[in-house]
Motif scaffolding. Sequence first.
Motif, PDB file in Angstrom:
ATOM      1  N   ALA A  29       0.832  -1.210   0.000  1.00  0.00           N
ATOM      2  CA  ALA A  29       0.000   0.000   0.000  1.00  0.00           C
ATOM      3  C   ALA A  29       0.867   1.262   0.000  1.00  0.00           C
ATOM      4  CB  ALA A  29      -0.938  -0.001   1.213  1.00  0.00           C
ATOM      5  N   ALA A  30       1.956   1.243   0.766  1.00  0.00           N
ATOM      6  CA  ALA A  30       2.856   2.399   0.817  1.00  0.00           C
ATOM      7  C   ALA A  30       3.530   2.622  -0.528  1.00  0.00           C
ATOM      8  CB  ALA A  30       3.904   2.201   1.917  1.00  0.00           C
ATOM      9  N   ILE A  31       3.915   1.547  -1.192  1.00  0.00           N
ATOM     10  CA  ILE A  31       4.554   1.667  -2.505  1.00  0.00           C
ATOM     11  C   ILE A  31       3.580   2.259  -3.516  1.00  0.00           C
ATOM     12  CG2 ILE A  31       5.541   0.352  -4.431  1.00  0.00           C
ATOM     13  CD1 ILE A  31       6.702  -1.556  -2.226  1.00  0.00           C
ATOM     14  N   ALA A  32       2.346   1.784  -3.508  1.00  0.00           N
ATOM     15  CA  ALA A  32       1.338   2.328  -4.422  1.00  0.00           C
ATOM     16  C   ALA A  32       1.111   3.819  -4.150  1.00  0.00           C
ATOM     17  CB  ALA A  32       0.028   1.549  -4.277  1.00  0.00           C
ATOM     18  N   ALA A  33       1.074   4.201  -2.882  1.00  0.00           N
ATOM     19  CA  ALA A  33       0.873   5.609  -2.531  1.00  0.00           C
ATOM     20  C   ALA A  33       2.071   6.464  -2.949  1.00  0.00           C
ATOM     21  CB  ALA A  33       0.625   5.746  -1.031  1.00  0.00           C
ATOM     22  N   MET A  34       3.274   5.931  -2.846  1.00  0.00           N
ATOM     23  CA  MET A  34       4.476   6.668  -3.250  1.00  0.00           C
ATOM     24  C   MET A  34       4.504   6.909  -4.748  1.00  0.00           C
ATOM     25  SD  MET A  34       7.539   4.755  -1.191  1.00  0.00           S
ATOM     26  CE  MET A  34       8.831   5.850  -1.734  1.00  0.00           C
ATOM     27  N   ALA A  35       3.993   5.973  -5.512  1.00  0.00           N
ATOM     28  CA  ALA A  35       4.084   6.048  -6.970  1.00  0.00           C
ATOM     29  C   ALA A  35       3.365   7.274  -7.529  1.00  0.00           C
ATOM     30  CB  ALA A  35       3.538   4.769  -7.589  1.00  0.00           C
ATOM     31  N   GLU A  36       2.264   7.651  -6.926  1.00  0.00           N
ATOM     32  CA  GLU A  36       1.472   8.757  -7.476  1.00  0.00           C
ATOM     33  C   GLU A  36       2.240  10.082  -7.521  1.00  0.00           C
ATOM     34  OE1 GLU A  36      -2.402   8.824  -5.678  1.00  0.00           O
ATOM     35  OE2 GLU A  36      -2.723   6.696  -6.136  1.00  0.00           O
TER      36      GLU A  36
END
Length: 189
Positions: A29-36
Amino acid sequence: MATLGNRRPLLADALANSELVVERAALEAAIAAMAEPIARDYAGEVPVYLTIMHGALPFSGLLALELGELGLDLEFDYLHATRYRGETSGGELVWKHRPATALYGRRVLLVDDILDEGHTLLAVREWCLEQGATDVRIAAMTVKQHDRCVPGICADYVGLPVPDRYVFGFGMDYHEQGRNLPGIYALKD
């Protein structure tokens, strides 16, 4: 404590003396949030995506896939600079591999597993700028919670905080073991 080949402590002993501090689902979830924000900041560009080996490998791969889902193309390369060499405390920085991609006139995204005190990341960022990179940003999966960071270094994109203890798993090692654990563990003492 048992050792592997009479040289280093066993991972099983470390796990018995550790607690899980970040589960796989939270990492993803943190990786997905960082990508944006990364995709937004590099929109219309193809940055040099420099993975700092070995620790950042799991994080880097997942982050790259998330960025691809958001339409951001990347030029992959890697570097291997370490202060630890299998130990639990850092020493002098040793370069094992420098990137082959020319950095002159390019934007660079450094991808690392952890920002602890920042000595390695500061040296790597300075080296990239010396090579002519126009902009060097840092994506760190974890940031250790303390006030010992060297001046002038911080992560531009952060996944999750971790406690100020020895952490391993999800790329980070315990005496070169446990990098492929799907969560992050912290030693109890």
